[in-house]
Design a protein around this motif. Structure first.
Motif, PDB file in Angstrom:
ATOM      1  N   ASN A 159       0.408  -1.587 -10.225  1.00  0.00           N
ATOM      2  CA  ASN A 159       0.017  -1.547  -8.700  1.00  0.00           C
ATOM      3  C   ASN A 159       1.255  -0.817  -8.055  1.00  0.00           C
ATOM      4  OD1 ASN A 159      -0.636  -2.159  -6.126  1.00  0.00           O
ATOM      5  ND2 ASN A 159      -0.208  -4.412  -6.481  1.00  0.00           N
ATOM      6  N   THR A 215       1.410 -13.787  -1.756  1.00  0.00           N
ATOM      7  CA  THR A 215       0.525 -14.388  -2.658  1.00  0.00           C
ATOM      8  C   THR A 215       0.491 -15.981  -2.457  1.00  0.00           C
ATOM      9  OG1 THR A 215       0.934 -12.913  -4.474  1.00  0.00           O
ATOM     10  CG2 THR A 215      -0.320 -14.807  -5.085  1.00  0.00           C
ATOM     11  N   ILE A 266      -2.456 -11.648  -0.565  1.00  0.00           N
ATOM     12  CA  ILE A 266      -3.621 -11.981  -1.680  1.00  0.00           C
ATOM     13  C   ILE A 266      -3.599 -13.628  -1.680  1.00  0.00           C
ATOM     14  CG2 ILE A 266      -4.419 -12.184  -4.046  1.00  0.00           C
ATOM     15  CD1 ILE A 266      -4.359  -9.070  -2.880  1.00  0.00           C
ATOM     16  N   SER A 311      -5.653  -7.728 -14.386  1.00  0.00           N
ATOM     17  CA  SER A 311      -5.901  -7.129 -13.037  1.00  0.00           C
ATOM     18  C   SER A 311      -6.656  -8.249 -12.080  1.00  0.00           C
ATOM     19  CB  SER A 311      -7.421  -6.131 -13.288  1.00  0.00           C
ATOM     20  OG  SER A 311      -8.590  -6.757 -13.580  1.00  0.00           O
ATOM     21  N   TYR A 312      -6.751  -7.929 -10.792  1.00  0.00           N
ATOM     22  CA  TYR A 312      -7.157  -8.954 -10.116  1.00  0.00           C
ATOM     23  C   TYR A 312      -8.247  -9.499 -10.266  1.00  0.00           C
ATOM     24  CZ  TYR A 312      -3.579  -7.315  -6.616  1.00  0.00           C
ATOM     25  OH  TYR A 312      -2.291  -6.800  -5.879  1.00  0.00           O
ATOM     26  N   SER A 347      -8.166 -11.259   0.577  1.00  0.00           N
ATOM     27  CA  SER A 347      -7.051 -10.359   0.748  1.00  0.00           C
ATOM     28  C   SER A 347      -6.863  -9.802   2.375  1.00  0.00           C
ATOM     29  CB  SER A 347      -7.118  -8.835  -0.118  1.00  0.00           C
ATOM     30  OG  SER A 347      -8.138  -8.179   0.311  1.00  0.00           O
ATOM     31  N   ARG A 370       4.549  -8.381   0.237  1.00  0.00           N
ATOM     32  CA  ARG A 370       3.546  -9.113  -0.791  1.00  0.00           C
ATOM     33  C   ARG A 370       3.797 -10.671  -0.466  1.00  0.00           C
ATOM     34  NH1 ARG A 370       0.773  -9.784  -5.383  1.00  0.00           N
ATOM     35  NH2 ARG A 370      -0.101  -7.775  -4.877  1.00  0.00           N
ATOM     36  N   PHE A 417      -2.294  -7.206 -11.516  1.00  0.00           N
ATOM     37  CA  PHE A 417      -2.047  -8.225 -10.474  1.00  0.00           C
ATOM     38  C   PHE A 417      -0.351  -8.504 -10.650  1.00  0.00           C
ATOM     39  CE2 PHE A 417      -1.120 -12.975 -10.147  1.00  0.00           C
ATOM     40  CZ  PHE A 417      -0.961 -12.942  -8.751  1.00  0.00           C
TER      41      PHE A 417
END
Length: 356
Positions: free
Chosen positions: A36, A195, A281, A320-321, A344, A193, A354
């Motif tokens: 990412n 999360t 996210i 990955s997401y 998101s 970011r 991720f």
């Protein structure tokens, strides 16, 4: 209901929540997803240009972890405090979060500053995002009761706000998704970011993020009023058949609220309002209309979503997401009907790795 399972809500629904129990084999990603990398993108929506930026999560790391067991109440839970303690160790051991940069609120402490009252929770949310800079990585984890309330400002397509319950909710009230969005999402700059992980009932859009993803193909979900109203329609029929006029009235009211707020212009307005240039996210334990399970694994009380997230990520840290969402769903589907959600603040490439 499975042994040791409790649903995190205040009134047990008259029928099981919509969902399925499906046996599947856990799948690991076949190939490592791409990194990412920090990048900028532009979204154009009805003439409006909004720039957002991914975070590479190489800056400062901070975490806010909230676990509430509601000791002594008729709705006491068993695994929420265990969840945040396990999560704190996972963040430290696997992602380099320092314990000194974590705030942990639980209702088993005598330190009044660490008790998850509404005031302390809101103050801690403000601490989490304060002075955040691009490429910082912030983590928010809530394990406790969740619910829904009537939307009063018209920013929910389905007519309901998601809420979480502080330990003193009977006196101070709940915390609405609008308020969490305003505190933890709106102030963030591009490239930061955040999360969030919600292990609570009715948490599908608990952070009010505008883009929700399909687990099957990673596409962005479009709100389907008929699909989302199916459960309420069934409850209305059951209420009529059993003479439960209160159940029937509440179900009909829910369907009416969805129809009233579901026009396309309203959905576009809400999406514009909730979009953010920051890299936010959210993983939630279930849909807005579902409950999340308080369970036990190997004799240890735990929230199902918290357990599944940590299990998948420790078994294979390279996700990955979309594979993370799929693998968490597969793991939970072996025992639970809840369907975790991914949302998101801006459109994401779900095939990116991720990172935390």
């Amino acid at each position: 209901m499975y042994p040791g399972q409790q649903h995190r809500h205040y009134q047990r629904p008259p029928v099981p929540p919509p969902g399925y129990v499906q046996q599947k084999q856990y799948q690991r990603p076949m190939n490592p997803p791409p990194s990412n990398q920090m990048q900028s993108s532009v979204v154009t929506n009805h003439g409006r240009v909004q720039q957002f930026q991914y975070s590479n999560c190489t800056g400062r790391k901070k975490a806010l972890l909230i676990g509430i067991n509601y000791f002594g109440s008729k709705n006491q839970l068993g695994g929420c405090i265990n969840d945040v303690r396990t999560m704190s160790r996972y963040l430290h051991d696997y992602h380099g979060y320092a314990f000194g940069d974590m705030v942990i609120l639980t209702d088993d402490t005598r330190d009044m500053r660490r008790v998850p009252t509404k005031q302390n929770m809101l103050r801690a949310m403000q601490w989490l995002v304060k002075d955040a800079r691009p490429n910082d990585s912030l983590f928010f984890h809530y394990s406790g009761h969740g619910g829904r309330t009537q939307d009063l400002d018209g920013d929910e397509v389905d007519g309901f706000d998601d809420v979480i319950y502080p330990v003193d909710f009977q006196v101070a009230g709940h915390i609405v998704d609008d308020q969490m969005h305003d505190i933890m999402v709106r102030p963030l700059r591009a490239g930061v970011r955040l999360t969030a992980l919600f292990d609570s009932c009715h948490s599908g859009t608990a952070l009010d993020l505008p883009f929700v993803y399909r687990a099957q193909d990673g596409g962005i979900k479009e709100y389907n009023i008929w699909k989302e109203s199916k459960g309420d329609a069934m409850q209305a029929i059951m209420g009529y058949a059993t003479g439960n006029t209160r159940l029937m009235a509440n179900s009909v009211s829910s369907v009416f609220s969805r129809f009233k707020n579901s026009n396309s212009s309203q959905a576009d307005r809400v999406k514009q309002q909730k979009m953010s240039p920051a890299d936010v996210i959210s993983f939630s334990g279930c849909k807005d209309t579902q409950t999340s399970s308080d369970s036990s694994v190997n004799g240890i009380a735990t929230g199902a979503m918290s357990w599944a997230f940590i299990t998948v990520m420790t078994q294979n840290p390279v996700q990955s997401y979309i594979t993370l969402l799929q693998n968490v769903r597969v793991l939970l589907a072996q025992k639970y009907s809840q369907k975790p959600q991914l949302s998101s603040s801006h459109p994401i490439d779900v095939n990116l790795r991720f990172v935390l």
